[in-house]
Write an enzyme that holds these catalytic residues in place. Structure first.
Site, PDB file in Angstrom:
ATOM      1  CE1 TYR A 229      -3.298  -2.775   0.161  1.00  0.00           C
ATOM      2  CE2 TYR A 229      -3.436  -2.516   2.533  1.00  0.00           C
ATOM      3  CZ  TYR A 229      -3.827  -3.152   1.373  1.00  0.00           C
ATOM      4  OH  TYR A 229      -4.759  -4.163   1.439  1.00  0.00           O
TER       5      TYR A 229
ATOM      6  CG  HIS B  45      -1.000  -8.400  -1.030  1.00  0.00           C
ATOM      7  ND1 HIS B  45      -0.481  -7.159  -0.809  1.00  0.00           N
ATOM      8  CD2 HIS B  45      -2.302  -8.196  -1.383  1.00  0.00           C
ATOM      9  CE1 HIS B  45      -1.418  -6.239  -1.031  1.00  0.00           C
ATOM     10  NE2 HIS B  45      -2.530  -6.846  -1.377  1.00  0.00           N
TER      11      HIS B  45
END
Lengths: 275, 312
Positions: free
Chosen positions: B56, B126
């Site tokens: 992120y 992820h």
């Protein structure tokens, strides 16, 4: 399904069961699987949680072995030396057996009423969460103030309060137990067992009406989703038989919705003990 | 705030949880002090689970979340981060996917340093489907083994994936031993495919973390960002749904959050924001039961896009 989330089993000897006073001579004999199976069947109980009673790792191993051989024992609340620097080694060893669900220490028999605030003990309790083990809190109501401080040291740990924290039912006293239980119940990670109530009342003369107001306090404080049923058999036999307690318990929950009854009879135990 | 057990992880998490993706400038410019205040607002509202990822904002979200959590006792919250995907904040879409044991171990150390956290309650592997799944098998083998190893070492508590495609989820649920699953964009007003995973999740004790209640921006008045794969025609359906909600005196995002977060079978739903007032607003929305008739009407409007797979 109804789960009895609290009973014991033992092969009696004079050395390990020092907590059995002279008034408890009826407990000074073996209480083993066949007798347990008989009493739970009679009361429609299909699964159980076996709880430690003598603070030795041998007992934990023995209960886990019984649980492995008897499918109706869904889990074990064992004992490990929580205050020992070796606690992780013991936990690593025992958690290989998936039926270990929680750990308990007989806090209320420690000479130090503030034992639960000792740092060594808390280090051990702090290790439990990684192993997904709950901790069973065995106290008398006088220990509640320090129990609040103790659980607040472990806000992520699942706790189960045994025997509604043993209020002074014999004396007919509610306060400050009631206020402190409400305070304890504000912690979402704390659950409570409806058990051990008859033995905190007069063993020979108690009636459901005497216990009922104490049940009402924990019902309103914890709600059905954090309450579970337990018998505390065979200690229960001091004050009555399994069926009598079961009928008393069923009369307490009779007015609740079917969902709420199911929560108390099984789902709460399944959730708190990760059955 | 209510709390639920997250599968068999032993973690009792708040029904609403905080996703930290918005703490960096992925979506829009972020004021750091405001972002930190948003994390504190979440804690004040009883939110006890925070999820983040090194991907992120090119690690920026982890840095900001780390600043926000400094001084907050570690035992007041659960935290997860992710491994395997790394981004370039100046070049959106230029991702590095690396599911090697060495990278995963180094990644965890780096996340630890940025967040000031030694122990992670959950690690999600992820976005393994990215780049046309060319690294998916790598993630499912070496990546998965590396994270299991971290669990055995006691560095992390629980093993999970954080991905989107339902076929991969079904395969993972059937064949691997995971503790949790961050499933995004599959339990929101326009997609309820997550329900298919619940029976096996219950059976295996897998704790479902529901991500993206606003369907990556589709279920907002503003609509999704330009990069979103939805076509113009699809976007117009969502606009019609948003307009309908306004005409009924609510907003699509309020209804979306309520719908996603109120299923008792789903332990927790993540939302992300960098604004404290949005945290409080979302918690307040969550606590008001949704209007089932309104949900039915909105889903009728969204008929043509229901359960549609987007290639994120």
């Amino acid at each position: 399904m109804t789960i009895d989330a609290h009973h014991h089993l033992w092969k009696y000897n004079d050395r390990d069961y020092v907590w059995m006073s002279d008034a408890m001579t009826v407990l000074r004999r073996n209480f083993l699987i066949p007798e347990l199976e008989h009493v739970i069947r009679e009361s429609g109980v299909e699964g159980t949680i076996a709880v430690q009673a003598r603070q030795t790792t041998e007992e934990t191993a023995w209960l886990l072995d019984l649980a492995a051989r008897h499918p109706f024992i869904l889990g074990v609340v064992g004992w490990v030396p929580l205050a020992s620097p070796d606690v992780r080694r013991h936990l690593e060893h025992f958690v290989k057996q998936p039926k270990l669900k929680a750990v308990r220490h007989v806090l209320h028999d420690e000479p130090d009423d503030f034992y639960m605030l000792r740092d060594d003990f808390n280090l051990g309790v702090g290790a439990l969460q990684h192993y997904r083990l709950a901790y069973d809190i065995l106290i008398f109501e006088r220990h509640l103030p320090q129990t609040l401080a103790f659980v607040d040291r472990h806000p992520r740990q699942i706790f189960v309060v045994d025997h509604i924290a043993k209020p002074r039912i014999r004396d007919g006293v509610f306060s400050p137990w009631r206020e402190r239980m409400k305070d304890l119940a504000k912690r979402e990670n704390v659950y409570c067992k409806i058990s051990g109530m008859a033995t905190e009342a007069e063993w020979k003369t108690w009636t459901p009406d005497i216990l009922r107001p104490y049940f009402d306090v924990v019902l309103s404080a914890f709600g059905p989703k954090r309450l579970m049923f337990g018998s505390d058999w065979p200690v229960l036999t001091l004050a009555g038989d399994y069926k009598t307690w079961m009928n008393t318990f069923r009369s307490f929950i009779g007015q609740l919705s079917p969902d709420e009854q199911e929560s108390i009879c099984q789902w709460t135990a399944i959730e708190a003990y990760q059955i | 705030m209510q709390y639920n057990m997250l599968g068999a992880t032993g973690l009792k998490v708040s029904r609403l949880s905080f996703g930290a993706s918005s703490l960096s400038a992925v979506f829009h410019a972020v004021d750091e002090s405001e972002a930190i205040a948003a994390v504190h607002a979440a804690l004040d509202c009883g939110i006890n689970y925070f999820d983040v990822a090194p991907a992120y904002g090119g690690t920026q979200s982890e840095t900001v979340l780390g600043k926000a959590l400094r001084g907050v006792p570690r035992d007041r919250y659960f935290i997860s981060t992710k491994v395997g995907k790394y981004t370039d904040p100046n070049n959106y879409g230029n991702d590095t996917l690396d599911y090697s044991r060495a990278r995963i171990r180094a990644s965890l150390d780096e996340s630890s340093a940025r967040l000031g956290v030694e122990y992670f309650d959950i690690i999600h592997i992820h976005d393994i489907e990215y780049q046309n799944r060319k690294h998916a098998e790598w993630a499912l083998s070496e990546g998965y083994e590396a994270v299991q190893e971290l669990k055995r070492e006691g560095r992390i508590g629980n093993v999970s994936f954080g991905i989107y495609p339902m076929d991969l989820w079904k395969r993972i649920f059937m064949s691997l031993d995971i503790d949790a699953a961050l499933v995004h964009n599959h339990y929101c007003l326009n997609d309820t495919q997550l329900l298919d995973l619940l029976p096996i999740a219950r059976q295996k004790g897998i704790g479902i973390v529901n991500g993206s209640p606003f369907a990556s921006g589709l279920l907002t008045d503003r609509g999704p960002a330009a990069w979103h794969p939805a076509s113009t025609e699809d976007r117009s359906r969502f606009q019609a749904a948003a307009e309908f909600c306004r005409s009924q005196g609510t907003s699509i995002s309020r209804l979306a959050l309520q719908f996603s977060s109120q299923n008792p079978e789903i332990p927790t739903t993540l939302f992300s924001t960098s604004k404290p007032q949005t945290v409080r607003h979302n918690v307040e929305s969550h606590e008001e039961p949704y209007d089932a008739n309104l949900v039915a009407e909105v889903r009728k409007i969204l008929q043509s896009v229901l359960d549609k797979e987007w290639s994120y």
